[in-house]
Scaffold this active site. Structure first.
Site, PDB file in Angstrom:
ATOM      1  N   THR A  66       0.821  -1.209   0.000  1.00 31.53           N
ATOM      2  CA  THR A  66       0.000   0.000   0.000  1.00 31.53           C
ATOM      3  C   THR A  66       0.854   1.257   0.000  1.00 31.53           C
ATOM      4  OG1 THR A  66      -1.471   1.294   1.426  1.00 31.53           O
ATOM      5  CG2 THR A  66      -0.118  -0.330   2.525  1.00 31.53           C
ATOM      6  N   ASP A  67       0.291   2.355  -0.499  1.00 25.49           N
ATOM      7  CA  ASP A  67       1.015   3.639  -0.455  1.00 25.49           C
ATOM      8  C   ASP A  67       1.162   4.157   0.977  1.00 25.49           C
ATOM      9  OD1 ASP A  67      -1.625   4.436   0.016  1.00 25.49           O
ATOM     10  OD2 ASP A  67      -1.668   5.946  -1.581  1.00 25.49           O
ATOM     11  N   GLU A  68       0.374   3.583   1.922  1.00 28.02           N
ATOM     12  CA  GLU A  68       0.436   4.084   3.305  1.00 28.02           C
ATOM     13  C   GLU A  68       1.788   3.823   3.953  1.00 28.02           C
ATOM     14  OE1 GLU A  68      -2.819   3.596   5.914  1.00 28.02           O
ATOM     15  OE2 GLU A  68      -4.308   3.825   4.331  1.00 28.02           O
ATOM     16  N   TYR A  85      -1.543  -0.233  11.149  1.00 30.88           N
ATOM     17  CA  TYR A  85      -1.770  -0.945   9.874  1.00 30.88           C
ATOM     18  C   TYR A  85      -0.611  -0.707   8.914  1.00 30.88           C
ATOM     19  CZ  TYR A  85      -3.298  -1.398   5.013  1.00 30.88           C
ATOM     20  OH  TYR A  85      -3.347  -1.697   3.665  1.00 30.88           O
ATOM     21  N   LYS A  95       2.248  -3.317   7.298  1.00 29.03           N
ATOM     22  CA  LYS A  95       2.460  -3.520   5.858  1.00 29.03           C
ATOM     23  C   LYS A  95       3.920  -3.216   5.491  1.00 29.03           C
ATOM     24  CE  LYS A  95      -0.284  -4.449   3.106  1.00 29.03           C
ATOM     25  NZ  LYS A  95      -0.793  -5.782   2.631  1.00 29.03           N
ATOM     26  N   PRO A 131      -6.944   9.314  15.193  1.00 31.65           N
ATOM     27  CA  PRO A 131      -5.623   9.598  15.769  1.00 31.65           C
ATOM     28  C   PRO A 131      -4.512   9.325  14.753  1.00 31.65           C
ATOM     29  CG  PRO A 131      -6.940   8.202  17.234  1.00 31.65           C
ATOM     30  CD  PRO A 131      -7.686   8.293  15.937  1.00 31.65           C
TER      31      PRO A 131
HETATM   32  P1  NAD Z   1     -10.239  -6.798   2.670  1.00 29.37           P
HETATM   33  O1  NAD Z   1     -10.174  -6.450   4.119  1.00 29.37           O
HETATM   34  O2  NAD Z   1     -11.477  -6.507   1.899  1.00 29.37           O
HETATM   35  O3  NAD Z   1      -9.937  -8.351   2.455  1.00 29.37           O
HETATM   36  C1  NAD Z   1      -8.915  -9.032   3.119  1.00 29.37           C
HETATM   37  C2  NAD Z   1      -9.107 -10.530   2.860  1.00 29.37           C
HETATM   38  O4  NAD Z   1      -8.046 -11.241   3.517  1.00 29.37           O
HETATM   39  C3  NAD Z   1     -10.418 -11.099   3.401  1.00 29.37           C
HETATM   40  O5  NAD Z   1     -11.005 -11.977   2.464  1.00 29.37           O
HETATM   41  C4  NAD Z   1      -9.982 -11.858   4.659  1.00 29.37           C
HETATM   42  O6  NAD Z   1     -10.847 -12.948   4.987  1.00 29.37           O
HETATM   43  C5  NAD Z   1      -8.598 -12.326   4.244  1.00 29.37           C
HETATM   44  N1  NAD Z   1      -7.727 -12.601   5.398  1.00 29.37           N
HETATM   45  C6  NAD Z   1      -7.490 -11.771   6.452  1.00 29.37           C
HETATM   46  N2  NAD Z   1      -6.645 -12.369   7.307  1.00 29.37           N
HETATM   47  C7  NAD Z   1      -6.313 -13.575   6.765  1.00 29.37           C
HETATM   48  C8  NAD Z   1      -5.452 -14.628   7.161  1.00 29.37           C
HETATM   49  N3  NAD Z   1      -4.766 -14.577   8.314  1.00 29.37           N
HETATM   50  N4  NAD Z   1      -5.333 -15.716   6.360  1.00 29.37           N
HETATM   51  C9  NAD Z   1      -6.034 -15.781   5.202  1.00 29.37           C
HETATM   52  N5  NAD Z   1      -6.877 -14.822   4.783  1.00 29.37           N
HETATM   53  C10 NAD Z   1      -7.013 -13.721   5.551  1.00 29.37           C
HETATM   54  O7  NAD Z   1      -8.968  -6.092   2.047  1.00 29.37           O
HETATM   55  P2  NAD Z   1      -8.786  -5.300   0.672  1.00 29.37           P
HETATM   56  O8  NAD Z   1      -9.211  -3.905   0.859  1.00 29.37           O
HETATM   57  O9  NAD Z   1      -9.324  -6.121  -0.428  1.00 29.37           O
HETATM   58  O10 NAD Z   1      -7.185  -5.298   0.598  1.00 29.37           O
HETATM   59  C11 NAD Z   1      -6.480  -6.412   0.023  1.00 29.37           C
HETATM   60  C12 NAD Z   1      -4.998  -6.125   0.076  1.00 29.37           C
HETATM   61  O11 NAD Z   1      -4.706  -4.927  -0.654  1.00 29.37           O
HETATM   62  C13 NAD Z   1      -4.443  -5.888   1.474  1.00 29.37           C
HETATM   63  O12 NAD Z   1      -3.195  -6.509   1.559  1.00 29.37           O
HETATM   64  C14 NAD Z   1      -4.316  -4.382   1.590  1.00 29.37           C
HETATM   65  O13 NAD Z   1      -3.283  -4.048   2.477  1.00 29.37           O
HETATM   66  C15 NAD Z   1      -3.983  -4.025   0.169  1.00 29.37           C
HETATM   67  N6  NAD Z   1      -4.379  -2.672  -0.265  1.00 29.37           N
HETATM   68  C16 NAD Z   1      -5.661  -2.247  -0.072  1.00 29.37           C
HETATM   69  C17 NAD Z   1      -6.044  -0.978  -0.546  1.00 29.37           C
HETATM   70  C18 NAD Z   1      -7.460  -0.461  -0.360  1.00 29.37           C
HETATM   71  O14 NAD Z   1      -7.713   0.688  -0.685  1.00 29.37           O
HETATM   72  N7  NAD Z   1      -8.405  -1.259   0.140  1.00 29.37           N
HETATM   73  C19 NAD Z   1      -5.101  -0.170  -1.194  1.00 29.37           C
HETATM   74  C20 NAD Z   1      -3.789  -0.640  -1.359  1.00 29.37           C
HETATM   75  C21 NAD Z   1      -3.446  -1.906  -0.895  1.00 29.37           C
HETATM   76  O1  DAU Z   2      -4.017   4.190   0.719  1.00 32.84           O
HETATM   77  C1  DAU Z   2      -4.315   2.814   0.648  1.00 32.84           C
HETATM   78  C2  DAU Z   2      -5.120   2.415   1.858  1.00 32.84           C
HETATM   79  O2  DAU Z   2      -6.429   2.955   1.683  1.00 32.84           O
HETATM   80  C3  DAU Z   2      -5.177   0.902   2.057  1.00 32.84           C
HETATM   81  O3  DAU Z   2      -3.880   0.414   2.306  1.00 32.84           O
HETATM   82  C4  DAU Z   2      -6.110   0.540   3.217  1.00 32.84           C
HETATM   83  O4  DAU Z   2      -6.237  -0.861   3.306  1.00 32.84           O
HETATM   84  C5  DAU Z   2      -7.473   1.150   2.946  1.00 32.84           C
HETATM   85  O5  DAU Z   2      -8.325   0.904   4.044  1.00 32.84           O
HETATM   86  C6  DAU Z   2      -7.358   2.657   2.702  1.00 32.84           C
HETATM   87  O6  DAU Z   2      -6.979   3.346   3.924  1.00 32.84           O
HETATM   88  P1  DAU Z   2      -7.673   4.740   4.346  1.00 32.84           P
HETATM   89  O7  DAU Z   2      -7.540   4.885   5.805  1.00 32.84           O
HETATM   90  O8  DAU Z   2      -7.206   5.836   3.477  1.00 32.84           O
HETATM   91  O9  DAU Z   2      -9.201   4.388   3.918  1.00 32.84           O
HETATM   92  P2  DAU Z   2     -10.596   4.688   4.654  1.00 32.84           P
HETATM   93  O10 DAU Z   2     -11.667   4.343   3.667  1.00 32.84           O
HETATM   94  O11 DAU Z   2     -10.665   4.081   6.007  1.00 32.84           O
HETATM   95  O12 DAU Z   2     -10.560   6.264   4.821  1.00 32.84           O
HETATM   96  C7  DAU Z   2     -10.406   7.125   3.695  1.00 32.84           C
HETATM   97  C8  DAU Z   2     -10.370   8.542   4.213  1.00 32.84           C
HETATM   98  O13 DAU Z   2     -11.670   8.861   4.734  1.00 32.84           O
HETATM   99  C9  DAU Z   2      -9.403   8.756   5.358  1.00 32.84           C
HETATM  100  O14 DAU Z   2      -8.851  10.056   5.271  1.00 32.84           O
HETATM  101  C10 DAU Z   2     -10.279   8.674   6.610  1.00 32.84           C
HETATM  102  C11 DAU Z   2     -11.613   9.220   6.126  1.00 32.84           C
HETATM  103  N1  DAU Z   2     -12.809   8.656   6.772  1.00 32.84           N
HETATM  104  C12 DAU Z   2     -12.933   7.289   6.794  1.00 32.84           C
HETATM  105  C13 DAU Z   2     -14.025   6.713   7.401  1.00 32.84           C
HETATM  106  C14 DAU Z   2     -14.171   5.202   7.446  1.00 32.84           C
HETATM  107  C15 DAU Z   2     -13.774   9.484   7.297  1.00 32.84           C
HETATM  108  O15 DAU Z   2     -13.671  10.729   7.236  1.00 32.84           O
HETATM  109  N2  DAU Z   2     -14.870   8.905   7.903  1.00 32.84           N
HETATM  110  C16 DAU Z   2     -15.030   7.551   7.982  1.00 32.84           C
HETATM  111  O16 DAU Z   2     -16.029   7.090   8.564  1.00 32.84           O
END
Ligand code: NAD
Ligand code: DAU
Length: 339
Positions: free
Chosen positions: A128-130, A153, A157, A277
């Site tokens: 992730t970019d985070e 988190y 990562k 936070p």
């Molecule tokens: P998600 O939370 O929707 O899905 C995660 C999946 O992993 C689920 O199906 C869960 O059951 C499975 N899982 C969790 N723990 C496990 C374990 N111990 N063993 C096997 N399976 C397990 O996540 P997502 O948003 O689809 O993200 C997928 C990947 O992409 C992650 O690695 C996340 O860090 C990365 N990522 C997400 C985003 C985003 O915006 N959501 C952006 C960049 C990178």
């Molecule tokens: O940048 C990639 C990441 O993006 C991934 O690695 C993470 O898995 C994914 O969860 C996501 O992280 P963020 O924290 O950026 O996503 P989230 O949807 O939780 O929040 C997006 C923005 O919105 C963030 O600035 C927090 C804000 N937010 C989020 C929630 C859930 C709110 O203002 N209110 C909310 O209720």
């Protein structure tokens, strides 16, 4: 390719599984079905001849030798605890899955590599970019930007990325890391900004905007992310990192206003609540390297993609209502017996 895709029942993993199968690859999904894993996300492929589901933990050391004894060309690791707010409440599952789980996979691959050094077996870590922290200077992250993770988190990562790097360097494993920005699209668990706000607004509930709502994220459609992961898997250089981004940097409040517009609601639905936070202010990502070396760039225009995503949630009310009510947790039992 014959792929093991961990976390394939999650949001982005399921998008990748649909893509990989449609491109002619064979896929074994390994997923623990945690609170965010949902087999309904894989309904479209459940009868595909080249698809198989295995329920299990990536950190289960006994499982990997069995899985890797079968023909397999690559492991793609999507499995993770993925929600920043949850990591602030309790970091333990993040360390266990994201760090230790990744290390268990790497050790299993190391054993295969030691026994069969000629066997082609790639590991792709979905990161992730985070891991780069907050781009407060407004300079987009490149692959050279130092890692400065700010949430538990992001730290978990980043730790996993460093282990992947070390196993490539020390043991010669064939590894690639992708680092993507914020995804949106169908099947996203409704705890994240876009699906939470969209479904709340459908339900006539307010939306909690953290702090002043001026935090910036770069949004990318999950299918563009999946295409980037597949491109990195097929064409990425071993040991390299590739940033993936949508080129759609946008303040949370702007997204909120678009969602209000698409759902026919107004500003009275906004609730400004206490900030997260350690909240990162800005993520900006430079994906020039992926475009140059992989021939990848995002295809989905943000305004169209967001409107289509809202329409998808409108048309799939039972999907998100089952999640919000908890009923989806019985899906596995209904299909396969005890969960
Ligand atoms: P998600 O939370 O929707 O899905 C995660 C999946 O992993 C689920 O199906 C869960 O059951 C499975 N899982 C969790 N723990 C496990 C374990 N111990 N063993 C096997 N399976 C397990 O996540 P997502 O948003 O689809 O993200 C997928 C990947 O992409 C992650 O690695 C996340 O860090 C990365 N990522 C997400 C985003 C985003 O915006 N959501 C952006 C960049 C990178
Ligand atoms: O940048 C990639 C990441 O993006 C991934 O690695 C993470 O898995 C994914 O969860 C996501 O992280 P963020 O924290 O950026 O996503 P989230 O949807 O939780 O929040 C997006 C923005 O919105 C963030 O600035 C927090 C804000 N937010 C989020 C929630 C859930 C709110 O203002 N209110 C909310 O209720």
């Amino acid at each position: 390719m014959r792929l093991i895709v961990t976390g394939g029942a999650g949001f982005i993993g399921s998008s990748f599984v649909r893509l990989a199968l449609s491109e002619g690859h064979a896929v074994t999904v390994l997923d623990a079905l945690t609170y965010c894993g949902n087999l309904a996300n894989l309904d479209a492929v459940k009868d595909h001849a080249a698809y198989r589901f295995v329920k299990g933990e990536i950190g289960d050391k006994a499982l990997w030798p069995k899985l890797l004894a079968e023909p397999c060309d690559a492991v793609v690791n999507f499995a993770a605890e993925s929600h920043v707010d949850r990591s602030i409440l309790d970091a333990s599952p993040f360390v266990l899955t994201n760090v230790v789980g990744t290390q268990v996979i790497l050790d299993a691959l190391r054993a295969v590599h030691a026994a069969q050094p000629q066997r082609a077996l790639r590991f792709l870590q979905v990161s992730t970019d985070e891991v780069y922290g907050s781009a407060d200077d407004r300079k987009p992250f490149t692959e050279q930007t130092p890692l400065k993770p700010n949430s538990p988190y992001a730290a978990s990562k980043a730790a996993a990325d460093l282990l992947v790097r070390a196993y490539h360097h020390t043991f010669g494993l064939d590894t690639v890391i992708t680092r993507c920005s914020n995804n949106y699209g169908p099947y996203q668990f409704p705890e994240k900004l876009i699906p939470l706000f969209t479904t709340n607004l459908f339900e006539g509930k307010p939306v909690p905007v953290y702090g002043d709502g001026m935090q910036i994220r770069d949004w990318i459609h999950c299918d563009d992310h999946s295409r980037g992961v597949l491109a990195a898997l097929e064409r990425g250089k071993s040991g390299e990192v590739y940033n993936l981004g949508g080129g759609n940097a946008c303040e949370n409040l702007r997204i909120t206003r678009l969602l209000l517009q698409y759902t026919g609601r107004d500003d009275t639905f906004i609730r400004y609540v206490q900030d997260r936070p350690g909240h990162d202010r800005v993520y900006l990502i430079d994906h020039t390297k992926a475009t140059r070396e992989l021939g990848w760039s995002p295809r989905v225009a943000f305004d169209t993609g967001l409107a289509e995503t809202v329409a998808w949630y409108r048309a799939h009310e039972s999907w998100w209502r089952e999640i919000k009510s908890g009923a989806y947790l019985t899906y596995y039992a209904r299909q396969y017996g005890a969960r």
